[in-house]
Design a protein around this motif. Sequence first.
Motif, PDB file in Angstrom:
ATOM      1  N   MET A 136      -2.439  24.930  -9.584  1.00  0.00           N
ATOM      2  CA  MET A 136      -1.803  26.297  -9.566  1.00  0.00           C
ATOM      3  C   MET A 136      -0.811  26.713 -10.545  1.00  0.00           C
ATOM      4  N   PRO A 137      -0.644  27.772 -10.972  1.00  0.00           N
ATOM      5  CA  PRO A 137       0.276  28.152 -11.748  1.00  0.00           C
ATOM      6  C   PRO A 137       1.575  28.469 -10.848  1.00  0.00           C
ATOM      7  N   CYS A 153       8.258  29.744 -16.571  1.00  0.00           N
ATOM      8  CA  CYS A 153       7.105  29.165 -16.180  1.00  0.00           C
ATOM      9  C   CYS A 153       7.399  27.476 -15.949  1.00  0.00           C
ATOM     10  N   ASN A 154       6.763  26.748 -14.934  1.00  0.00           N
ATOM     11  CA  ASN A 154       7.099  25.420 -14.777  1.00  0.00           C
ATOM     12  C   ASN A 154       6.362  24.491 -15.513  1.00  0.00           C
ATOM     13  N   ASP A 155       5.196  25.041 -16.207  1.00  0.00           N
ATOM     14  CA  ASP A 155       4.596  23.905 -17.202  1.00  0.00           C
ATOM     15  C   ASP A 155       3.737  24.754 -18.189  1.00  0.00           C
ATOM     16  N   ASP A 156       3.140  24.109 -19.074  1.00  0.00           N
ATOM     17  CA  ASP A 156       2.318  24.810 -20.030  1.00  0.00           C
ATOM     18  C   ASP A 156       1.010  25.400 -19.441  1.00  0.00           C
ATOM     19  N   PRO A 157       0.313  24.734 -18.671  1.00  0.00           N
ATOM     20  CA  PRO A 157      -0.652  25.509 -17.991  1.00  0.00           C
ATOM     21  C   PRO A 157      -0.397  26.924 -17.380  1.00  0.00           C
ATOM     22  N   THR A 158       0.800  27.063 -16.588  1.00  0.00           N
ATOM     23  CA  THR A 158       1.247  28.176 -16.154  1.00  0.00           C
ATOM     24  C   THR A 158       1.370  29.315 -17.321  1.00  0.00           C
ATOM     25  N   GLN A 162      -0.653  32.692 -17.700  1.00  0.00           N
ATOM     26  CA  GLN A 162       0.077  34.088 -17.910  1.00  0.00           C
ATOM     27  C   GLN A 162      -0.414  34.812 -19.009  1.00  0.00           C
ATOM     28  N   VAL A 163      -0.444  34.268 -20.383  1.00  0.00           N
ATOM     29  CA  VAL A 163      -0.667  34.739 -21.241  1.00  0.00           C
ATOM     30  C   VAL A 163      -2.316  35.290 -21.341  1.00  0.00           C
TER      31      VAL A 163
END
Length: 189
Positions: A136-137, A153-158, A162-163
């Motif tokens: 989960m983002p 954001c906590n991490d790159d996938p988040t 979002q982008v």
Amino acid sequence: MKAKAQYKAALKIRSRLQGKEDISQEEKSKLAWAEQKVEEGRLYYAQLPQMKATKGEFANSVEEMMATKGNARSIQTKKPKQKAKLSDVSKRHLIVALIDRSDENGKMTAAQWKQVHSQLVESLFARMEDAPDAPMPTFDGAGWLNGVKILKCNDDPTRKWQVQVVPKLEAQWEGAKLEVVDREMIPPF
């Protein structure tokens, strides 16, 4: 307890002023008070077996503790300032700005943000339903900078999620054109 606090204060004052040249009259009176309190403290704590110092160089455990504490502080203050950790620097790209391209400065109002936030939450729920096993983002905070919404954001996938999601959100107000950009890309004001 008050006596112990006064004793500690007297030890601090004495260590700071004793042997110092050109002390003011006020400092002289403080030093005299400190000397008296140290003597009283030593006499009092010498009678208490539980206050015996573990090292022979100290009159009692209070003085031992104060000396140890003072040394620890001086060691801490002598540490050179640390540069930003590489991990902190590498995470800066996770802080993004959510801007509205229909505004020349990318700004949006708090009311507009509430609308966007609502749609982002709905998108998160949709993602949870579509891919319950996918990570989960997650975010580590949000704020404002000159009318621009800042998200961490906590991490790159988040950040990637979002982008991808933000430009696809339904237009909440006339002319809205939302985009996620690096924090450094915020338009100048």
